[in-house]
Design a protein around this motif. Structure first.
Motif, PDB file in Angstrom:
ATOM      1  N   ASP A 273       0.843  -1.192   0.000  1.00  0.00           N
ATOM      2  CA  ASP A 273       0.000   0.000   0.000  1.00  0.00           C
ATOM      3  C   ASP A 273       0.887   1.253   0.000  1.00  0.00           C
ATOM      4  OD1 ASP A 273      -1.895   1.963   0.963  1.00  0.00           O
ATOM      5  OD2 ASP A 273      -3.062   0.302   1.775  1.00  0.00           O
ATOM      6  N   GLU A 274       0.481   2.300  -0.649  1.00  0.00           N
ATOM      7  CA  GLU A 274       1.223   3.569  -0.600  1.00  0.00           C
ATOM      8  C   GLU A 274       1.296   4.094   0.834  1.00  0.00           C
ATOM      9  OE1 GLU A 274      -1.158   2.885  -2.725  1.00  0.00           O
ATOM     10  OE2 GLU A 274      -0.473   3.328  -4.767  1.00  0.00           O
ATOM     11  N   GLN A 275       0.307   3.722   1.653  1.00  0.00           N
ATOM     12  CA  GLN A 275       0.252   4.206   3.043  1.00  0.00           C
ATOM     13  C   GLN A 275       0.970   3.273   4.018  1.00  0.00           C
ATOM     14  OE1 GLN A 275      -1.562   7.091   4.264  1.00  0.00           O
ATOM     15  NE2 GLN A 275      -1.196   7.516   2.115  1.00  0.00           N
ATOM     16  N   ALA A 276       1.495   2.144   3.536  1.00  0.00           N
ATOM     17  CA  ALA A 276       2.174   1.189   4.428  1.00  0.00           C
ATOM     18  C   ALA A 276       3.417   1.848   5.024  1.00  0.00           C
ATOM     19  CB  ALA A 276       2.557  -0.066   3.658  1.00  0.00           C
ATOM     20  N   GLN A 277       3.873   1.294   6.161  1.00  0.00           N
ATOM     21  CA  GLN A 277       5.008   1.917   6.855  1.00  0.00           C
ATOM     22  C   GLN A 277       6.129   0.903   7.087  1.00  0.00           C
ATOM     23  OE1 GLN A 277       4.460   4.034  10.764  1.00  0.00           O
ATOM     24  NE2 GLN A 277       5.492   5.518   9.458  1.00  0.00           N
ATOM     25  N   ILE A 295      18.625  -0.493  -0.866  1.00  0.00           N
ATOM     26  CA  ILE A 295      17.270  -0.060  -1.273  1.00  0.00           C
ATOM     27  C   ILE A 295      17.343   0.608  -2.649  1.00  0.00           C
ATOM     28  CG2 ILE A 295      15.453   1.639  -0.763  1.00  0.00           C
ATOM     29  CD1 ILE A 295      15.892   1.005   2.219  1.00  0.00           C
ATOM     30  N   SER A 296      18.290   1.515  -2.796  1.00  0.00           N
ATOM     31  CA  SER A 296      18.413   2.225  -4.085  1.00  0.00           C
ATOM     32  C   SER A 296      18.716   1.255  -5.216  1.00  0.00           C
ATOM     33  CB  SER A 296      19.557   3.241  -4.017  1.00  0.00           C
ATOM     34  OG  SER A 296      19.308   4.150  -2.997  1.00  0.00           O
ATOM     35  N   ARG A 297      19.550   0.276  -4.922  1.00  0.00           N
ATOM     36  CA  ARG A 297      19.963  -0.651  -5.974  1.00  0.00           C
ATOM     37  C   ARG A 297      18.845  -1.614  -6.362  1.00  0.00           C
ATOM     38  NH1 ARG A 297      23.759  -2.537  -3.331  1.00  0.00           N
ATOM     39  NH2 ARG A 297      22.854  -4.584  -2.961  1.00  0.00           N
ATOM     40  N   GLN A 298      18.091  -2.107  -5.351  1.00  0.00           N
ATOM     41  CA  GLN A 298      17.093  -3.150  -5.643  1.00  0.00           C
ATOM     42  C   GLN A 298      15.749  -2.582  -6.105  1.00  0.00           C
ATOM     43  OE1 GLN A 298      17.179  -6.910  -3.326  1.00  0.00           O
ATOM     44  NE2 GLN A 298      18.000  -5.632  -1.678  1.00  0.00           N
ATOM     45  N   LEU A 299      15.461  -1.356  -5.711  1.00  0.00           N
ATOM     46  CA  LEU A 299      14.127  -0.796  -5.989  1.00  0.00           C
ATOM     47  C   LEU A 299      13.749  -0.780  -7.481  1.00  0.00           C
ATOM     48  CD1 LEU A 299      11.598   0.396  -4.756  1.00  0.00           C
ATOM     49  CD2 LEU A 299      12.712   2.623  -4.721  1.00  0.00           C
ATOM     50  N   PRO A 300      14.659  -0.357  -8.370  1.00  0.00           N
ATOM     51  CA  PRO A 300      14.252  -0.286  -9.780  1.00  0.00           C
ATOM     52  C   PRO A 300      13.785  -1.627 -10.345  1.00  0.00           C
ATOM     53  CG  PRO A 300      16.303   0.888  -9.426  1.00  0.00           C
ATOM     54  CD  PRO A 300      16.020   0.160  -8.147  1.00  0.00           C
ATOM     55  N   GLY A 301      14.207  -2.738  -9.753  1.00  0.00           N
ATOM     56  CA  GLY A 301      13.812  -4.055 -10.281  1.00  0.00           C
ATOM     57  C   GLY A 301      12.546  -4.607  -9.667  1.00  0.00           C
ATOM     58  N   MET A 302      11.917  -3.859  -8.786  1.00  0.00           N
ATOM     59  CA  MET A 302      10.729  -4.400  -8.108  1.00  0.00           C
ATOM     60  C   MET A 302       9.472  -4.213  -8.955  1.00  0.00           C
ATOM     61  SD  MET A 302      12.097  -5.632  -5.476  1.00  0.00           S
ATOM     62  CE  MET A 302      10.553  -6.243  -4.813  1.00  0.00           C
ATOM     63  N   GLU A 303       8.650  -5.288  -9.028  1.00  0.00           N
ATOM     64  CA  GLU A 303       7.409  -5.225  -9.819  1.00  0.00           C
ATOM     65  C   GLU A 303       6.478  -4.124  -9.292  1.00  0.00           C
ATOM     66  OE1 GLU A 303       8.930  -7.904  -8.930  1.00  0.00           O
ATOM     67  OE2 GLU A 303       9.164  -9.112 -10.753  1.00  0.00           O
ATOM     68  N   ARG A 304       6.416  -3.980  -7.984  1.00  0.00           N
ATOM     69  CA  ARG A 304       5.513  -2.962  -7.412  1.00  0.00           C
ATOM     70  C   ARG A 304       6.307  -1.729  -6.994  1.00  0.00           C
ATOM     71  NH1 ARG A 304       0.373  -5.505  -6.074  1.00  0.00           N
ATOM     72  NH2 ARG A 304       0.002  -4.226  -4.241  1.00  0.00           N
ATOM     73  N   ARG A 305       7.263  -1.351  -7.815  1.00  0.00           N
ATOM     74  CA  ARG A 305       8.155  -0.238  -7.503  1.00  0.00           C
ATOM     75  C   ARG A 305       7.404   1.047  -7.126  1.00  0.00           C
ATOM     76  NH1 ARG A 305      12.981   2.565 -11.068  1.00  0.00           N
ATOM     77  NH2 ARG A 305      13.190   4.336  -9.662  1.00  0.00           N
ATOM     78  N   THR A 306       6.371   1.366  -7.900  1.00  0.00           N
ATOM     79  CA  THR A 306       5.694   2.644  -7.678  1.00  0.00           C
ATOM     80  C   THR A 306       5.069   2.698  -6.286  1.00  0.00           C
ATOM     81  OG1 THR A 306       5.126   2.438  -9.986  1.00  0.00           O
ATOM     82  CG2 THR A 306       4.120   4.260  -8.819  1.00  0.00           C
ATOM     83  N   ILE A 307       4.443   1.595  -5.881  1.00  0.00           N
ATOM     84  CA  ILE A 307       3.808   1.570  -4.548  1.00  0.00           C
ATOM     85  C   ILE A 307       4.891   1.625  -3.466  1.00  0.00           C
ATOM     86  CG2 ILE A 307       2.373   0.235  -2.957  1.00  0.00           C
ATOM     87  CD1 ILE A 307       0.970  -0.993  -5.378  1.00  0.00           C
ATOM     88  N   ILE A 308       5.953   0.842  -3.653  1.00  0.00           N
ATOM     89  CA  ILE A 308       7.030   0.801  -2.645  1.00  0.00           C
ATOM     90  C   ILE A 308       7.651   2.186  -2.491  1.00  0.00           C
ATOM     91  CG2 ILE A 308       9.308  -0.160  -2.097  1.00  0.00           C
ATOM     92  CD1 ILE A 308       8.465  -2.705  -3.617  1.00  0.00           C
ATOM     93  N   GLU A 309       7.910   2.812  -3.631  1.00  0.00           N
ATOM     94  CA  GLU A 309       8.539   4.140  -3.606  1.00  0.00           C
ATOM     95  C   GLU A 309       7.652   5.140  -2.868  1.00  0.00           C
ATOM     96  OE1 GLU A 309      11.642   5.461  -6.958  1.00  0.00           O
ATOM     97  OE2 GLU A 309       9.580   5.111  -7.607  1.00  0.00           O
ATOM     98  N   SER A 311       5.306   4.468  -0.635  1.00  0.00           N
ATOM     99  CA  SER A 311       5.227   4.113   0.790  1.00  0.00           C
ATOM    100  C   SER A 311       6.498   4.525   1.529  1.00  0.00           C
ATOM    101  CB  SER A 311       4.982   2.601   0.900  1.00  0.00           C
ATOM    102  OG  SER A 311       5.498   2.122   2.105  1.00  0.00           O
ATOM    103  N   LEU A 312       7.660   4.171   0.975  1.00  0.00           N
ATOM    104  CA  LEU A 312       8.918   4.523   1.646  1.00  0.00           C
ATOM    105  C   LEU A 312       9.082   6.047   1.698  1.00  0.00           C
ATOM    106  CD1 LEU A 312      11.482   1.876   0.277  1.00  0.00           C
ATOM    107  CD2 LEU A 312      10.168   1.818   2.393  1.00  0.00           C
ATOM    108  N   GLY A 313       8.714   6.696   0.630  1.00  0.00           N
ATOM    109  CA  GLY A 313       8.881   8.150   0.555  1.00  0.00           C
ATOM    110  C   GLY A 313       8.001   8.887   1.559  1.00  0.00           C
ATOM    111  N   GLN A 314       6.754   8.432   1.695  1.00  0.00           N
ATOM    112  CA  GLN A 314       5.824   9.152   2.585  1.00  0.00           C
ATOM    113  C   GLN A 314       5.981   8.733   4.038  1.00  0.00           C
ATOM    114  OE1 GLN A 314       1.710   8.664   1.199  1.00  0.00           O
ATOM    115  NE2 GLN A 314       2.479   8.563  -0.870  1.00  0.00           N
TER     116      GLN A 314
END
Ligand SMILES: NC(=O)c1ccc[n+]([C@@H]2O[C@H](COP(=O)([O-])OP(=O)(O)OC[C@H]3O[C@@H](n4cnc5c(N)ncnc54)[C@H](O)[C@@H]3O)[C@@H](O)[C@H]2O)c1
Ligand SMILES: N[C@H](CO)Cc1c[nH]c[nH+]1
Ligand SMILES: [Zn+2]
Length: 440
Positions: A273-277, A295-309, A311-314
């Motif tokens: 979820d975008e709201q996950a913590q 995190i920076s290295r693995q994130l671009p390869g994640m299928e749900r990158r947009t949601i993870i980004e 969530s982590l960002g917010q």
């Protein structure tokens, strides 16, 4: 690290030494997901419509919110043979995984069964507690953005172990897309009937009943903001388990766990979820740097990158603390849904943990094993509510009645006490009812 990060990690870095640490942490932890006025108004309208029009309202809401246009509730009802067929149609490895997970979840929950008890006093009076399973329970299984067969097992199996008479399941099927694994899980867990409805309308139907959907005694299961708001609104008419917020993970690391493992553990809940913590705490600054780089290295390869980004960002953070004691104080302040103690000797920290939904001990216990198959329930208190509540369990499907059986001697001994207290409350009928049984 040998490789350079592909981009800056999207999450905040905090240190307990910073002057603004408390304010930043409070802002990070704040979550107001179930108090949106617009959603509240819409949910109230939906509940009113279901109470007024029953099945007709369910068909209308399903058309509007799930883009599924059917003529009758029969088309939104799945009975046991359809669930069994879904199970039979799965590949072997999915059938086996479902059964293995179900077996472990059942074995764990069997230990939670509360039993009736009683004891006898010297004058023969018997006092006790009778434990009774609920008659009928409704399980909400989310189906909007993702399908959750594991949540079917986690919600239904404890109800079955408790001895609930009938388990009715609801799950939305947006655009008519039925998830076979969800239906197969319902079969494995022992659901009698599934209605393919969702959102606030499904909660209202379970709470008040319609021509097709039977009224239940308690509604359990997670869901989005419409579901959570509706559950809060119908509480009192029926029981509910809890108001579950977005998923959370808090990892405490001593610096000895592979940074790539920890980055993925953070992603695992962030991808819900975008709201996950997702938060990592350590007293080893170089280790936090390594996890940040991973995190920076693995994130671009994640299928749900947009949601993870998002969530982590917010709501994500890497937090540096002075030592183990400060880490524990933070754990108890955050009271996370999931706590990973990724340290050499987790048992040493366990005593100091007072508030957490589930505690995952040591470097090898990835939180995701608890999501699916370790055995304990994955429906857990979120948003700091682990301060006062517990994982979903067999106890949520059992209720207790007190038993009081006085002998003549017992009534004679208790009567004067009750009489004095009743007269102190000016309740003379109470006093006289007790006095009638005092020996003259
Ligand atoms: N805590 C847990 O154990 C756990 C487990 C699984 C899922 N979850 C959480 O449950 C949630 C599931 O949410 P979801 O959306 O995927 O599925 P959902 O089934 O909760 O919600 C989908 C329903 O919401 C209703 N809806 C959507 N938009 C609407 C609108 N504009 N107006 C009125 N109704 C509307 C529709 O009826 C739709 O059927 C996620 O936040 C997920 O993280 C939690
Ligand atoms: N982590 C979720 C509870 O916060 C449960 C879940 C279901 N599937 C995967 N995970
Ligand atoms: Zn999960």
């Amino acid at each position: 690290m040998s490789e350079m990060p592909s981009s800056a990690a999207p999450l905040a870095r905090l240190s307990s030494r910073d002057a603004d640490f408390d304010a930043r942490l409070d802002a990070l932890l704040a979550w107001e997901g179930v108090s949106d006025a617009e959603v509240q108004t819409r949910v109230d309208e939906i509940i009113r419509a279901v109470r007024r029009e029953g099945d007709l309202a369910l068909l209308d809401c399903t058309r509007r919110f799930d883009r599924l246009d059917v003529a009758s509730m029969a088309e939104l009802t799945l009975e046991a043979p359809r669930l069994a067929a879904a199970f039979a149609g799965l590949p072997d490895e999915q059938r086996e995984a479902l059964e293995a997970a179900a077996g472990r979840i059942e074995a764990y929950h069997q230990r939670q069964r509360g039993e009736s008890w009683q004891y006898q006093e010297a004058d023969g009076t018997v006092l006790g507690q009778k434990v009774t399973p609920l008659d009928r329970v409704g399980v909400y299984v989310p189906g909007g953005k993702a399908a959750y067969p594991s949540s079917v097992l986690m919600n239904v199996i404890p109800a079955r172990v408790a001895g609930v008479g009938e388990v009715v399941m609801v799950v939305p099927t947006p655009d008519g897309a039925v998830n076979e694994l969800v239906l197969a899980a319902a079969h494995v867990a022992g659901v009698e009937r599934v209605f393919t409805i969702g959102g606030a309308q499904a909660v209202a139907a379970l709470a008040y009943g319609t021509e097709s959907v039977p009224r239940v005694d308690k509604i359990v299961g997670p869901g989005n903001i419409y579901v959570a708001t509706a559950k809060r609104a119908v509480f009192g008419q029926v029981g509910i388990d809890m108001i579950a917020g977005p998923s959370e993970i808090l990892v405490v690391s001593d610096g000895g766990t592979d940074p790539d493992w920890l980055a993925m553990d953070l992603f695992s809940q962030a991808e819900h979820d975008e709201q996950a913590q997702a938060i990592l705490i350590s007293w080893d600054r170089a280790h936090l740097d390594e996890v940040e780089a991973s995190i920076s290295r693995q994130l671009p390869g994640m299928e749900r990158r947009t949601i993870i980004e998002a969530s982590l960002g917010q709501r994500g953070a890497l937090i540096e603390v002075a030592d183990e004691a400060e880490a524990l104080a933070l754990v108890n302040r955050i009271a996370p849904e999931h706590l990973e103690l990724s340290v050499a000797e987790p048992e040493r920290l366990l005593d100091g943990v007072r508030h957490a939904g589930a505690i995952f001990m040591g470097r090898y216990t990835a939180e995701v094993l608890g999501d699916y198959c370790a055995g304990p329930n994955h429906v857990l208190p979120t948003s700091g509510t682990a301060r006062f509540s517990s994982p979903l369990g067999v106890y949520d499907f059992q209720k207790r009645s007190s038993i009081i059986h006085c002998t003549a001697e017992g009534a004679n001994a208790l009567g004067p006490i009750a009489s004095i207290l009743a007269r102190g409350e000016s309740l003379t009928a109470h006093a006289r009812a007790a006095e009638n049984r005092i020996k003259r």
